[in-house]
Design an enzyme around this catalytic site. Sequence first.
Site, PDB file in Angstrom:
ATOM      1  N   SER A   1      -4.907 -11.979   3.197  1.00  0.00           N
ATOM      2  CA  SER A   1      -6.133 -12.677   3.585  1.00  0.00           C
ATOM      3  C   SER A   1      -5.887 -13.913   4.460  1.00  0.00           C
ATOM      4  O   SER A   1      -6.593 -14.911   4.342  1.00  0.00           O
ATOM      5  CB  SER A   1      -6.974 -13.031   2.350  1.00  0.00           C
ATOM      6  OG  SER A   1      -7.337 -11.848   1.665  1.00  0.00           O
TER       7      SER A   1
ATOM      8  N   GLU B   1       0.845  -1.209   0.000  1.00  0.00           N
ATOM      9  CA  GLU B   1       0.000   0.000   0.000  1.00  0.00           C
ATOM     10  C   GLU B   1       0.872   1.248   0.000  1.00  0.00           C
ATOM     11  O   GLU B   1       0.516   2.268  -0.595  1.00  0.00           O
ATOM     12  CB  GLU B   1      -0.949  -0.032   1.212  1.00  0.00           C
ATOM     13  CG  GLU B   1      -2.085  -1.029   0.986  1.00  0.00           C
ATOM     14  CD  GLU B   1      -2.674  -1.636   2.254  1.00  0.00           C
ATOM     15  OE1 GLU B   1      -2.443  -1.114   3.353  1.00  0.00           O
ATOM     16  OE2 GLU B   1      -3.381  -2.656   2.121  1.00  0.00           O
TER      17      GLU B   1
HETATM   18  P1  PGA Z   1      -5.028  -8.679   4.763  1.00  0.00           P
HETATM   19  O1  PGA Z   1      -3.773  -7.674   4.722  1.00  0.00           O
HETATM   20  O2  PGA Z   1      -4.690  -9.737   5.786  1.00  0.00           O
HETATM   21  O3  PGA Z   1      -6.190  -7.815   5.187  1.00  0.00           O
HETATM   22  O4  PGA Z   1      -5.184  -9.243   3.411  1.00  0.00           O
HETATM   23  C1  PGA Z   1      -2.458  -8.147   4.842  1.00  0.00           C
HETATM   24  C2  PGA Z   1      -1.498  -6.991   4.766  1.00  0.00           C
HETATM   25  O5  PGA Z   1      -1.755  -6.033   4.030  1.00  0.00           O
HETATM   26  O6  PGA Z   1      -0.443  -7.000   5.440  1.00  0.00           O
END
Ligand code: PGA
Length: 250
Positions: free
Chosen positions: A212, A96
């Site tokens: 996830s 991100e």
């Molecule tokens: P998520 O995010 O478990 O919600 O997929 C993982 C992360 O971005 O570290």
Amino acid sequence: MRKKVIAGNWKMNMLPNEAIEYIQTFEPMVKNSKAEVILCVPYTDLFYCIMNAQNTNIKIGAQNMHFAENGAYTGEVSGKMLKAIGVEYVIIGHSERRQYYNETDESVNKKIKSAFENDLKPIVCVGETLEQRESGETEKIITTQTKLALDGLSKEQVKNTIIAYEPIWAIGTGKTATSEDANNSIKAIRNEIKKIYGEDVSENVIIQYGGSVKSSNAKELFTTSDIDGGLVGGASLKPEEFSKIVNYDE
Ligand code: PGA
């Protein structure tokens, strides 16, 4: 045998009062965990979390840092500042941040070096997009990201780096890589580290899977040969759910 390291990434969630309540609920649930437990929290929660996690087995991490120690960087927080309040870990190069904040392999590398200079343990994220995966580039992308992130570090530093393999298409989408796929990607990263830093380093470096992870798939993922735990986003926001992930082997 490498230990399992399971880190929550709260992202931009949780006010201080919620964070304190979380730790109070979560602590008794994970106090006998064999895995190392880390919560990576927003800057504004760090000090509250550190105070409330004192004398527990929960370690606290930040989600980003600047590579400079101080200076004219309005709005930024340095590794030195994190260390000064008792932070132990820091996520670096989350997808991100690469996507929305222009984080590059070069800035990731600078931040990792600065993290070590300030005695913080970096959790370095690498991972491919769906497009890259579909064109068969996964291995090339993740090994290159790993190589560039670790460039110039000593063997001892690489041994103390945590790498999180997080396929971007699996983050926050509910789509998890199969344990076999994730394990193979992680093997490729470990092999790249072996080529550059030798087997002693590659056999000891912790490589997590992220994307996830939830209580229903944690065990399958974490009991493969090469996945050493996870970096958990959404499912780390609820203490009950995250404790089940941490205690996946019970
Ligand atoms: P998520 O995010 O478990 O919600 O997929 C993982 C992360 O971005 O570290």
